[in-house]
Design a protein around this motif. Structure first.
Motif, mmCIF file in Angstrom:
data_model
loop_
_atom_site.group_PDB
_atom_site.id
_atom_site.type_symbol
_atom_site.label_atom_id
_atom_site.label_comp_id
_atom_site.label_asym_id
_atom_site.label_seq_id
_atom_site.Cartn_x
_atom_site.Cartn_y
_atom_site.Cartn_z
ATOM 1 N N UNK A 117 0.849 -1.186 0.000
ATOM 2 C CA UNK A 117 0.000 0.000 0.000
ATOM 3 C C UNK A 117 0.889 1.242 0.000
ATOM 4 N N UNK A 118 0.728 2.064 -1.021
ATOM 5 C CA UNK A 118 1.595 3.233 -1.127
ATOM 6 C C UNK A 118 1.040 4.451 -0.395
ATOM 7 N N UNK A 119 -0.249 4.424 -0.114
ATOM 8 C CA UNK A 119 -0.878 5.572 0.541
ATOM 9 C C UNK A 119 -1.115 5.260 2.020
ATOM 10 N N UNK A 120 -0.881 6.256 2.852
ATOM 11 C CA UNK A 120 -1.055 6.086 4.301
ATOM 12 C C UNK A 120 -1.696 7.337 4.865
ATOM 13 N N UNK B 243 -1.814 12.806 5.172
ATOM 14 C CA UNK B 243 -1.815 11.807 4.105
ATOM 15 C C UNK B 243 -0.433 11.737 3.472
ATOM 16 N N UNK B 244 0.053 10.516 3.277
ATOM 17 C CA UNK B 244 1.301 10.264 2.574
ATOM 18 C C UNK B 244 0.999 9.434 1.330
ATOM 19 N N UNK B 245 1.611 9.800 0.218
ATOM 20 C CA UNK B 245 1.478 9.016 -1.011
ATOM 21 C C UNK B 245 2.871 8.865 -1.624
ATOM 22 N N UNK B 246 3.387 7.667 -1.552
ATOM 23 C CA UNK B 246 4.691 7.383 -2.150
ATOM 24 C C UNK B 246 5.740 8.353 -1.647
ATOM 25 N N UNK B 247 6.490 8.914 -2.572
ATOM 26 C CA UNK B 247 7.560 9.850 -2.221
ATOM 27 C C UNK B 247 7.125 11.303 -2.360
ATOM 28 N N UNK B 248 5.830 11.511 -2.591
ATOM 29 C CA UNK B 248 5.325 12.880 -2.715
ATOM 30 C C UNK B 248 5.304 13.572 -1.367
ATOM 31 N N UNK B 249 5.296 14.887 -1.404
ATOM 32 C CA UNK B 249 5.204 15.645 -0.153
ATOM 33 C C UNK B 249 3.869 15.332 0.513
ATOM 34 N N UNK C 152 -3.938 2.446 1.827
ATOM 35 C CA UNK C 152 -4.677 2.044 0.629
ATOM 36 C C UNK C 152 -3.689 1.809 -0.500
ATOM 37 N N UNK C 153 -4.205 1.232 -1.588
ATOM 38 C CA UNK C 153 -3.333 0.827 -2.682
ATOM 39 C C UNK C 153 -2.640 1.992 -3.357
ATOM 40 N N UNK C 154 -3.249 3.158 -3.269
ATOM 41 C CA UNK C 154 -2.628 4.290 -3.911
ATOM 42 C C UNK C 154 -3.645 5.154 -4.604
ATOM 43 N N UNK C 155 -3.203 5.919 -5.534
ATOM 44 C CA UNK C 155 -4.046 6.948 -6.134
ATOM 45 C C UNK C 155 -5.349 6.385 -6.695
ATOM 46 N N UNK C 156 -5.291 5.219 -7.317
ATOM 47 C CA UNK C 156 -6.486 4.700 -7.967
ATOM 48 C C UNK C 156 -7.509 4.185 -6.975
ATOM 49 N N UNK C 157 -7.075 3.871 -5.769
ATOM 50 C CA UNK C 157 -8.001 3.273 -4.816
ATOM 51 C C UNK C 157 -7.945 4.019 -3.491
ATOM 52 N N UNK C 158 -7.729 5.333 -3.545
ATOM 53 C CA UNK C 158 -7.558 6.056 -2.289
ATOM 54 C C UNK C 158 -8.810 6.040 -1.458
ATOM 55 N N UNK C 159 -9.977 5.856 -2.085
ATOM 56 C CA UNK C 159 -11.196 5.941 -1.321
ATOM 57 C C UNK C 159 -11.522 4.684 -0.568
ATOM 58 N N UNK C 160 -10.855 3.562 -0.817
ATOM 59 C CA UNK C 160 -11.075 2.354 -0.022
ATOM 60 C C UNK C 160 -9.871 2.181 0.885
ATOM 61 N N UNK C 161 -10.034 2.617 2.090
ATOM 62 C CA UNK C 161 -8.931 2.641 3.042
ATOM 63 C C UNK C 161 -9.110 1.538 4.075
#
Lengths: 112, 115
Positions: free
Chosen positions: B29-32, B48-54, B95-104
Motif C-alpha cells: 500500500x503506497x498511501x497512508x 496523508x502520505x502518497x509514495x515519495x510525494x510531499x 490504501x493501494x494508492x491513487x487509484x483506490x484512495x477511497x477504499x482505506x
C-alpha cells in the motif's frame, strides 16, 4: 463543520428484520460514498461503497442507496443478524481527493 | 495477509509530555493516512502520505503535531507537549494508492489519554 451527518446515534432491530441506517451530506462536490463498520477495540472495516453515477449498489445482505438530489444515502441490511451489531460510519469524498469525511456513526444493535 | 498494525494500543501520558505513535501499513500500500476520533465524534483527517510525494498535512490541528513516513512503510505520528484535548483514538489507514484512495484499510488505533 460537519459535512457528513448521521442523525441517529443508535438503532435497535430484531434479528431477521431490515436495518436502515441513514446519512446526509452537505457538500455537493462529494462523488463517492462509503460505509464502514466498526467493532469495539478494532479499526473501521470497509463495507460497501457507491459512486455518484449510481443510485444503488448491492453486496449480499447489504445495499446502499444514494439520492443525490436530497444529498442522502442509506444502508440497508437484510436480514439483520446479531453479528451485524456494531457502529456504522458513513463517509464521503471526492474521487480526486483522498481524505474521507466521516459522520459520527450509528450504533446498531441486532437482538435475537 | 497482515492488516494495518498500530502501536501502542493504549498510551497514558501526562500533560506536557511528548508521545510517538507508530503505524505499519499493509505491504504494497503506497498511501497512508492518519485520522483522529475524539469521544462521540466521527473520524477527523490529519495527514496523508502518497509514495515519495510531499505529504498533505492540512488536517494537523496544530504545530505540536507532526508525522513522518519511511519510504512506503512505517509511519510515526508525534505529538509534542500533549494537552488534554489531544485525548482521542488515533487511527492509521492505508490504501493501494491513487487509484483506490477511497477504499482505506484501518488499523485498530491507539487510544491516547492525556492526564
Amino acid at each position: 463543520d460537519q459535512q457528513v451527518k448521521q442523525n441517529s446515534p443508535s438503532l435497535s432491530v430484531q434479528e431477521g428484520r431490515i436495518s436502515i441506517l441513514n446519512c446526509d451530506y452537505t457538500n455537493s462536490m462529494f462523488d463517492y460514498f462509503l460505509w464502514y463498520k466498526k467493532y469495539p477495540a478494532e479499526g473501521p472495516t470497509f463495507l460497501i461503497s457507491i459512486s455518484s453515477i449510481k443510485d444503488k449498489n448491492e453486496d449480499g445482505r447489504f445495499t446502499v442507496f444514494l439520492n443525490k438530489s436530497a444529498k442522502h444515502l442509506s444502508l440497508h441490511i437484510v436480514p439483520s443478524q446479531p453479528g451485524d451489531s456494531a457502529v456504522y460510519f458513513c463517509a464521503a469524498t471526492r474521487r480526486t481527493h483522498y481524505a474521507l469525511n466521516f459522520g459520527k456513526g450509528t450504533s446498531l444493535l441486532v437482538t435475537p | 495477509g497482515a492488516g494495518v498494525s498500530q502501536s501502542p494500543s493504549n498510551k497514558v501520558t501526562e500533560k506536557g509530555k511528548d508521545v510517538e505513535l507508530r503505524c505499519d501499513p499493509i505491504s504494497g500500500h503506497t498511501a497512508l493516512y492518519w485520522y483522529r476520533q475524539r469521544l462521540g465524534q466521527g473520524l477527523e483527517f490529519l495527514i496523508y502520505f502518497q509514495g515519495n510525494s510531499a505529504p498533505d498535512k492540512s488536517g494537523l490541528p496544530s504545530d505540536r503535531f507532526s508525522a513522518e513516513r519511511t519510504g512506503e512503510s512505517v509511519s510515526t505520528l508525534t505529538i509534542q507537549r500533549t494537552q488534554q484535548e489531544d485525548s482521542a483514538v488515533y487511527l492509521c489507514a492505508s490504501s493501494l494508492g491513487i487509484r483506490k484512495t477511497y477504499e482505506q484499510y484501518f488499523g485498530p488505533g491507539t487510544r491516547l489519554t492525556v492526564t
